[in-house]
Design a protein around this motif. Structure first.
Motif, PDB file in Angstrom:
ATOM      1  N   THR A 295       0.840  -1.194   0.000  1.00  0.00           N
ATOM      2  CA  THR A 295       0.000   0.000   0.000  1.00  0.00           C
ATOM      3  C   THR A 295       0.876   1.244   0.000  1.00  0.00           C
ATOM      4  O   THR A 295       2.023   1.227   0.463  1.00  0.00           O
ATOM      5  CB  THR A 295      -0.915   0.025   1.240  1.00  0.00           C
ATOM      6  OG1 THR A 295      -0.105  -0.052   2.424  1.00  0.00           O
ATOM      7  CG2 THR A 295      -1.885  -1.145   1.225  1.00  0.00           C
TER       8      THR A 295
ATOM      9  N   THR B 291       1.280   5.093   1.277  1.00  0.00           N
ATOM     10  CA  THR B 291       0.816   6.040   2.282  1.00  0.00           C
ATOM     11  C   THR B 291       1.775   7.212   2.338  1.00  0.00           C
ATOM     12  O   THR B 291       2.967   7.036   2.636  1.00  0.00           O
ATOM     13  CB  THR B 291       0.723   5.373   3.670  1.00  0.00           C
ATOM     14  OG1 THR B 291      -0.101   4.215   3.569  1.00  0.00           O
ATOM     15  CG2 THR B 291       0.117   6.336   4.688  1.00  0.00           C
TER      16      THR B 291
ATOM     17  N   ALA C  44     -21.003   2.224  -7.347  1.00  0.00           N
ATOM     18  CA  ALA C  44     -20.785   2.846  -6.041  1.00  0.00           C
ATOM     19  C   ALA C  44     -22.039   2.834  -5.164  1.00  0.00           C
ATOM     20  O   ALA C  44     -21.930   2.752  -3.940  1.00  0.00           O
ATOM     21  CB  ALA C  44     -20.305   4.286  -6.216  1.00  0.00           C
TER      22      ALA C  44
ATOM     23  N   ALA D  11     -16.251  -2.266  -2.760  1.00  0.00           N
ATOM     24  CA  ALA D  11     -16.336  -1.332  -1.646  1.00  0.00           C
ATOM     25  C   ALA D  11     -15.794   0.024  -2.072  1.00  0.00           C
ATOM     26  O   ALA D  11     -14.963   0.122  -2.983  1.00  0.00           O
ATOM     27  CB  ALA D  11     -15.550  -1.866  -0.446  1.00  0.00           C
ATOM     28  N   ALA D  12     -16.252   1.082  -1.399  1.00  0.00           N
ATOM     29  CA  ALA D  12     -15.840   2.445  -1.764  1.00  0.00           C
ATOM     30  C   ALA D  12     -14.331   2.610  -1.714  1.00  0.00           C
ATOM     31  O   ALA D  12     -13.726   3.234  -2.577  1.00  0.00           O
ATOM     32  CB  ALA D  12     -16.520   3.444  -0.838  1.00  0.00           C
ATOM     33  N   LYS D  13     -13.704   2.060  -0.703  1.00  0.00           N
ATOM     34  CA  LYS D  13     -12.247   2.146  -0.573  1.00  0.00           C
ATOM     35  C   LYS D  13     -11.667   0.739  -0.447  1.00  0.00           C
ATOM     36  O   LYS D  13     -10.838   0.457   0.417  1.00  0.00           O
ATOM     37  CB  LYS D  13     -11.866   3.002   0.633  1.00  0.00           C
ATOM     38  CG  LYS D  13     -12.307   4.461   0.505  1.00  0.00           C
ATOM     39  CD  LYS D  13     -11.849   5.301   1.693  1.00  0.00           C
ATOM     40  CE  LYS D  13     -12.275   6.747   1.538  1.00  0.00           C
ATOM     41  NZ  LYS D  13     -11.852   7.584   2.706  1.00  0.00           N
ATOM     42  N   GLY D  14     -12.129  -0.134  -1.339  1.00  0.00           N
ATOM     43  CA  GLY D  14     -11.690  -1.518  -1.312  1.00  0.00           C
ATOM     44  C   GLY D  14     -10.255  -1.677  -1.792  1.00  0.00           C
ATOM     45  O   GLY D  14      -9.674  -0.750  -2.365  1.00  0.00           O
ATOM     46  N   PRO D  15      -9.676  -2.838  -1.573  1.00  0.00           N
ATOM     47  CA  PRO D  15      -8.301  -3.081  -1.990  1.00  0.00           C
ATOM     48  C   PRO D  15      -8.168  -3.113  -3.511  1.00  0.00           C
ATOM     49  O   PRO D  15      -9.131  -3.342  -4.244  1.00  0.00           O
ATOM     50  CB  PRO D  15      -7.985  -4.451  -1.374  1.00  0.00           C
ATOM     51  CG  PRO D  15      -9.321  -5.103  -1.209  1.00  0.00           C
ATOM     52  CD  PRO D  15     -10.287  -3.994  -0.911  1.00  0.00           C
ATOM     53  N   GLU D  16      -6.948  -2.908  -3.979  1.00  0.00           N
ATOM     54  CA  GLU D  16      -6.670  -2.873  -5.404  1.00  0.00           C
ATOM     55  C   GLU D  16      -7.085  -4.151  -6.134  1.00  0.00           C
ATOM     56  O   GLU D  16      -7.651  -4.080  -7.232  1.00  0.00           O
ATOM     57  CB  GLU D  16      -5.192  -2.572  -5.634  1.00  0.00           C
ATOM     58  CG  GLU D  16      -4.769  -2.466  -7.083  1.00  0.00           C
ATOM     59  CD  GLU D  16      -5.344  -1.252  -7.792  1.00  0.00           C
ATOM     60  OE1 GLU D  16      -5.248  -1.173  -9.018  1.00  0.00           O
ATOM     61  OE2 GLU D  16      -5.903  -0.372  -7.100  1.00  0.00           O
TER      62      GLU D  16
ATOM     63  N   GLU E 155      -9.546  -6.086  -5.623  1.00  0.00           N
ATOM     64  CA  GLU E 155     -10.999  -6.061  -5.827  1.00  0.00           C
ATOM     65  C   GLU E 155     -11.361  -5.190  -7.023  1.00  0.00           C
ATOM     66  O   GLU E 155     -12.186  -5.558  -7.859  1.00  0.00           O
ATOM     67  CB  GLU E 155     -11.675  -5.553  -4.562  1.00  0.00           C
ATOM     68  CG  GLU E 155     -13.190  -5.498  -4.645  1.00  0.00           C
ATOM     69  CD  GLU E 155     -13.817  -4.949  -3.377  1.00  0.00           C
ATOM     70  OE1 GLU E 155     -14.122  -3.746  -3.339  1.00  0.00           O
ATOM     71  OE2 GLU E 155     -13.986  -5.725  -2.422  1.00  0.00           O
ATOM     72  N   ARG E 156     -10.743  -4.024  -7.108  1.00  0.00           N
ATOM     73  CA  ARG E 156     -11.015  -3.119  -8.226  1.00  0.00           C
ATOM     74  C   ARG E 156     -10.602  -3.746  -9.552  1.00  0.00           C
ATOM     75  O   ARG E 156     -11.317  -3.663 -10.550  1.00  0.00           O
ATOM     76  CB  ARG E 156     -10.274  -1.798  -8.016  1.00  0.00           C
ATOM     77  CG  ARG E 156     -10.609  -0.729  -9.044  1.00  0.00           C
ATOM     78  CD  ARG E 156      -9.659   0.456  -8.965  1.00  0.00           C
ATOM     79  NE  ARG E 156      -8.319   0.081  -9.362  1.00  0.00           N
ATOM     80  CZ  ARG E 156      -7.915   0.003 -10.633  1.00  0.00           C
ATOM     81  NH1 ARG E 156      -8.754   0.247 -11.623  1.00  0.00           N
ATOM     82  NH2 ARG E 156      -6.682  -0.350 -10.915  1.00  0.00           N
TER      83      ARG E 156
ATOM     84  N   LYS F 229     -20.267   4.160 -13.172  1.00  0.00           N
ATOM     85  CA  LYS F 229     -19.568   4.469 -11.919  1.00  0.00           C
ATOM     86  C   LYS F 229     -20.557   4.645 -10.771  1.00  0.00           C
ATOM     87  O   LYS F 229     -20.321   4.160  -9.650  1.00  0.00           O
ATOM     88  CB  LYS F 229     -18.727   5.733 -12.102  1.00  0.00           C
ATOM     89  CG  LYS F 229     -17.863   6.086 -10.910  1.00  0.00           C
ATOM     90  CD  LYS F 229     -16.999   7.306 -11.219  1.00  0.00           C
ATOM     91  CE  LYS F 229     -16.107   7.648 -10.035  1.00  0.00           C
ATOM     92  NZ  LYS F 229     -15.241   8.831 -10.341  1.00  0.00           N
TER      93      LYS F 229
END
Length: 274
Positions: free
Chosen positions: A48, A50, A264, A120-125, A127-128, A260
């Protein structure tokens, strides 16, 4: 000819809904097989960023966390597979480690339908990437299932977001093969105030599908995706069908506005096709 569904499991909390949706889709399609794909994320894929720095996970801790996630998914799978309503549809658990987009592309291309969770809105890469691969690489219809969706016999009251282009036609044509007999089909088409209101698209009458047309004003005061989802709720639809749209970019497709918005915010199953 038998049909094959690919159900992709990721979050344990969403797994029961994805599996239930896959089984319901199999009933509607007459599919005879559901491949349940669970992907172990390699530790290197958990890096990740940061504040400009890369954070590398502890390999042992990362694998332990992945093991716990996979075990929870496996438990959900066995609970689902042992239900008395399994019918004659065969199911197989497939557990692989690798890149989510590559595995979803590989397994999705030889399936008739892909079922996965709404990201998810801020899901892991991973998942996207799995969602993008399913929508834009496989060429297959994708059923996106929100974790909060009610799945009691969906496919009875179907809403169709209509846009007069090849992608929407392709999405609707595929859906009509197994949803055309739904008791209610509602077609929603947007129109600007200076345009002549559209009529019911010929694809429905040509396929002997009784559908009701709803014209949604495109006022610009809110997004069409928001207006569409509001109307879907008013109609109490249990499934939404639409073409998926994206703008081609150098480093991959950028989702269109309605696509999109649904990824979402949709709280009912959404059947998409790119």
């Amino acid at each position: 000819m038998s049909g094959v569904i690919l159900a992709v499991l990721d979050r344990p909390t969403a797994a029961p809904k994805v599996l239930a949706a896959a089984r319901r889709a199999a009933q509607l399609m007459g599919a005879t097989r559901i491949n349940v794909l669970t992907i172990r994320t390699p530790p290197i894929d958990m890096v990740t960023a940061t504040e400009g720095f890369l954070s590398f996970p502890d390999d042992g801790a990362a694998r332990a966390a992945e093991g716990a996630r996979i075990a929870a998914l496996n438990e959900a799978y066995h609970a689902w597979a042992s239900r008395p309503d399994a019918g004659n549809t065969a199911a197989e658990w497939v557990e692989l480690e690798g890149w989510a987009d590559q595995l979803v592309d590989e397994w999705g291309e030889r399936s008739d339908l892909i079922v996965l969770q709404r990201p998810a809105a801020k899901g892991p890469e991973p998942e996207r990437r799995a969602v993008h691969a399913a929508l834009f690489d496989t060429g297959r219809p994708v059923l996106v299932v929100p974790e909060e969706a009610s799945l009691n016999g969906f496919g009875q009251r179907v809403a169709v977001a209509w846009r007069n282009d090849a992608r929407t036609t392709q999405a609707v044509l595929g859906a009509l093969r197994w949803l055309g007999g739904a008791p209610e089909i509602h077609v929603m088409a947007g129109a600007k105030r200076w345009e002549t209101p559209p009529g019911l698209p010929p694809i429905f009458t040509e396929h002997n599908v009784a559908a009701t047309l709803h014209v949604l004003p495109m006022s610009g005061q809110r997004s069409f995706g928001e207006a569409l989802l509001t109307r879907v709720h008013e109609l109490q639809a249990d499934l939404l069908v639409l073409g998926a749209f994206a703008h081609p970019m150098l480093f991959g497709p950028i989702l269109g506005g309605v696509t999109k918005h649904m990824l979402a915010h949709a709280d009912l199953p959404v059947l998409m096709r790119y």
